[in-house]
Design a protein around this motif. Structure first.
Motif, PDB file in Angstrom:
ATOM      1  N   GLY B  33       0.718  -1.133   0.364  1.00 46.99           N
ATOM      2  CA  GLY B  33      -0.101   0.033  -0.058  1.00 46.99           C
ATOM      3  C   GLY B  33       0.823   1.140  -0.001  1.00 46.99           C
ATOM      4  O   GLY B  33       0.577   2.230  -0.832  1.00 46.99           O
ATOM      5  N   TYR B  34       1.843   1.132   0.893  1.00 49.01           N
ATOM      6  CA  TYR B  34       2.879   2.196   0.868  1.00 49.01           C
ATOM      7  C   TYR B  34       3.503   2.718  -0.403  1.00 49.01           C
ATOM      8  O   TYR B  34       3.358   3.779  -1.274  1.00 49.01           O
ATOM      9  CB  TYR B  34       3.888   2.162   1.846  1.00 49.01           C
ATOM     10  N   GLN B  35       3.895   1.529  -1.286  1.00 46.62           N
ATOM     11  CA  GLN B  35       4.644   1.666  -2.450  1.00 46.62           C
ATOM     12  C   GLN B  35       3.681   2.152  -3.437  1.00 46.62           C
ATOM     13  O   GLN B  35       4.115   3.017  -4.277  1.00 46.62           O
ATOM     14  CB  GLN B  35       4.945   0.322  -2.802  1.00 46.62           C
ATOM     15  N   LYS B  36       2.316   1.717  -3.381  1.00 45.00           N
ATOM     16  CA  LYS B  36       1.515   2.264  -4.354  1.00 45.00           C
ATOM     17  C   LYS B  36       1.156   4.020  -4.222  1.00 45.00           C
ATOM     18  O   LYS B  36       1.206   4.858  -5.125  1.00 45.00           O
ATOM     19  CB  LYS B  36       0.074   1.628  -4.215  1.00 45.00           C
ATOM     20  N   GLN B  37       1.213   4.253  -2.851  1.00 44.86           N
ATOM     21  CA  GLN B  37       1.217   5.770  -2.477  1.00 44.86           C
ATOM     22  C   GLN B  37       2.222   6.433  -3.033  1.00 44.86           C
ATOM     23  O   GLN B  37       1.893   7.589  -3.538  1.00 44.86           O
ATOM     24  CB  GLN B  37       1.086   5.836  -0.850  1.00 44.86           C
ATOM     25  N   VAL B  38       3.408   5.996  -2.982  1.00 46.95           N
ATOM     26  CA  VAL B  38       4.635   6.842  -3.372  1.00 46.95           C
ATOM     27  C   VAL B  38       4.515   6.707  -4.732  1.00 46.95           C
ATOM     28  O   VAL B  38       4.872   7.865  -5.323  1.00 46.95           O
ATOM     29  CB  VAL B  38       5.919   5.988  -2.981  1.00 46.95           C
ATOM     30  N   GLU B  39       4.068   5.761  -5.527  1.00 45.60           N
ATOM     31  CA  GLU B  39       3.965   5.802  -6.973  1.00 45.60           C
ATOM     32  C   GLU B  39       3.089   6.950  -7.408  1.00 45.60           C
ATOM     33  O   GLU B  39       3.318   7.723  -8.422  1.00 45.60           O
ATOM     34  CB  GLU B  39       3.360   4.392  -7.724  1.00 45.60           C
ATOM     35  N   LEU B  40       1.677   6.871  -6.699  1.00 43.78           N
ATOM     36  CA  LEU B  40       0.693   7.992  -6.841  1.00 43.78           C
ATOM     37  C   LEU B  40       1.445   9.311  -7.060  1.00 43.78           C
ATOM     38  O   LEU B  40       1.333  10.326  -7.906  1.00 43.78           O
ATOM     39  CB  LEU B  40      -0.268   7.640  -6.270  1.00 43.78           C
ATOM     40  N   LEU B  41       2.282   9.318  -5.821  1.00 44.65           N
ATOM     41  CA  LEU B  41       2.786  10.740  -5.579  1.00 44.65           C
ATOM     42  C   LEU B  41       3.949  11.253  -7.031  1.00 44.65           C
ATOM     43  O   LEU B  41       3.874  12.348  -7.248  1.00 44.65           O
ATOM     44  CB  LEU B  41       3.699  10.754  -4.353  1.00 44.65           C
ATOM     45  N   GLN B  42       4.461  10.188  -7.350  1.00 48.14           N
ATOM     46  CA  GLN B  42       5.457  10.441  -8.628  1.00 48.14           C
ATOM     47  C   GLN B  42       4.519  10.966  -9.712  1.00 48.14           C
ATOM     48  O   GLN B  42       4.724  12.046 -10.542  1.00 48.14           O
ATOM     49  CB  GLN B  42       6.038   8.993  -9.235  1.00 48.14           C
ATOM     50  N   ASN B  43       3.130  10.292  -9.731  1.00 44.43           N
ATOM     51  CA  ASN B  43       2.452  10.567 -10.993  1.00 44.43           C
ATOM     52  C   ASN B  43       1.973  12.117 -10.954  1.00 44.43           C
ATOM     53  O   ASN B  43       1.686  12.717 -11.933  1.00 44.43           O
ATOM     54  CB  ASN B  43       1.136   9.754 -11.026  1.00 44.43           C
ATOM     55  N   VAL B  44       1.838  12.473  -9.487  1.00 46.40           N
ATOM     56  CA  VAL B  44       1.286  13.697  -9.296  1.00 46.40           C
ATOM     57  C   VAL B  44       2.151  14.784  -9.667  1.00 46.40           C
ATOM     58  O   VAL B  44       1.875  15.895 -10.360  1.00 46.40           O
ATOM     59  CB  VAL B  44       0.861  13.992  -7.943  1.00 46.40           C
ATOM     60  N   LYS B  45       3.411  14.674  -9.438  1.00 48.72           N
ATOM     61  CA  LYS B  45       4.486  15.334  -9.876  1.00 48.72           C
ATOM     62  C   LYS B  45       4.642  15.599 -11.452  1.00 48.72           C
ATOM     63  O   LYS B  45       4.688  16.727 -11.833  1.00 48.72           O
ATOM     64  CB  LYS B  45       5.757  14.812  -9.562  1.00 48.72           C
TER      65      LYS B  45
END
Lengths: 92, 251
Positions: B33-45
């Motif tokens: 779950g944490y890994q998915k969250q970090v991935e999403l953060l990259q997409n936001v950038k």
């Protein structure tokens, strides 16, 4: 109760506000059904006003779910037709 | 159920809870779950970078058009002082069109700026929440035998899930808006390519059709008014003014 304004974050409101919000929500549904955009805008800004005046921002450290999620502030009337239908944002 | 944003976050929440229910090792699920969250953060950038790129493109177009407006205005004055009302009218028609485009570009740049600010604020908030989730997940992993642990996992995961879903919605809206503006920028580029904002010294043969289209596009009244104003400013007998900038007298 916790209210989220989509795109702006979460706010803690006194539980007593639930009823006021629900009433405005129901009236907003009626306005949208009648295609009354001016009426809807007025009710929508009243809902946002309640959150602005009574709400305290939930801190970034808190991981909590919202009881009510309000759509983005700049919601179009077209989008509102999807949001404010049936029971509205807040189920009765 | 809560509205549009609510429906989206419900989907995410459902996924997360299903994941948690099925998980044999909750610790692993939390890490995932944490890994998915970090991935999403990259997409936001990436999303924010897209908005910035679109904004810069519109700003560059806007600067170019500003220069053309000044140039066309000067040329209209010069043409008029030489008694070439036809050329002055053409220049003013182009100026009017350029001004109209300019206003709409500036409005869009403003909107994109707001989008950028909002997305950046959202990104920072999500970053904080994810950081909080990371801390919490380590605590939960360490104390998993406690009876409350399962509840706490759901709470934390749902809290972050809602934040993620909401940011996803904000990104979607930003994307739709940038998409519209890209189309707009391309339309302005097309006009530019067709020579719609060219200064009148660049007028050659074969421009008649473009000029006809331009006079249809621009408001005749506005051009007439401006022409009259310019005439009044220049006063009678302006024939001694310098020759048209970079231009030749058209025969």
């Amino acid at each position: 109760m916790i209210v989220r304004i989509s795109g702006e974050g979460q706010f803690k409101l006194p539980d007593a506000d639930a009823e006021r919000l629900n009433e405005l929500d129901n009236r907003a549904v009626a306005a949208v059904e009648q295609g009354d955009e001016t009426g809807f805008r007025e009710l929508w800004s009243q809902m946002l006003e309640i959150v602005a005046s009574d709400g305290n921002a939930v801190s970034d450290e808190e991981l909590v779910e919202s009881d009510v999620i309000l759509p983005p502030r700049d919601i179009s009337f077209h989008e509102a037709k999807d949001e404010f239908s049936g029971d509205g944002l807040i189920p009765d | 159920m809560p509205g549009l944003a609510g429906r989206m976050s419900t989907v995410v929440k459902a996924k997360i809870s299903r994941m948690l229910d099925r998980a044999e090792d909750p610790g692993e699920t939390l890490d995932y779950g944490y890994q998915k969250q970090v991935e999403l953060l990259q997409n936001v950038k990436k999303g924010i970078a897209d908005v910035v790129t679109s904004k810069k493109r519109l700003q560059m177009q806007s600067q170019k058009l500003e220069q053309q407006v000044v140039k066309l205005d000067t040329q209209a004055r010069q043409a008029l002082s030489q008694g070439r009302e036809d050329l002055a009218r053409t220049a003013l028609e182009r100026k009017t069109l350029a001004q109209t485009e300019l206003q709409s570009l500036d409005q869009q740049v403003k909107e994109l700026e707001q989008q950028q600010e909002q997305l950046t604020a959202n990104e920072q908030r999500l970053r904080q929440k994810i950081e909080q989730f990371r801390t919490k997940k380590e605590v939960i992993k360490a104390q998993y035998s406690a009876a409350e642990a399962q509840v706490r996992i759901s709470e934390a995961a749902n809290g972050v899930g809602e934040e993620m879903a909401d940011l996803g919605l904000a990104m979607q809206r930003a994307e739709d808006k940038t998409e519209n503006m890209r189309a707009r920028a391309s339309a302005v580029e097309e006009l530019e390519k067709a020579g719609a904002f060219d200064d009148i010294t660049a007028l050659g043969s074969g421009q008649d059709d473009l000029d006809r289209q331009l006079s249809e596009l621009t408001s005749g009244v506005q051009v007439d008014d401006e022409l009259a104003k310019m005439k009044a400013e220049l006063g009678p007998g302006g024939g001694e003014s310098p020759a048209l900038e970079q231009g030749e007298e058209k025969a």
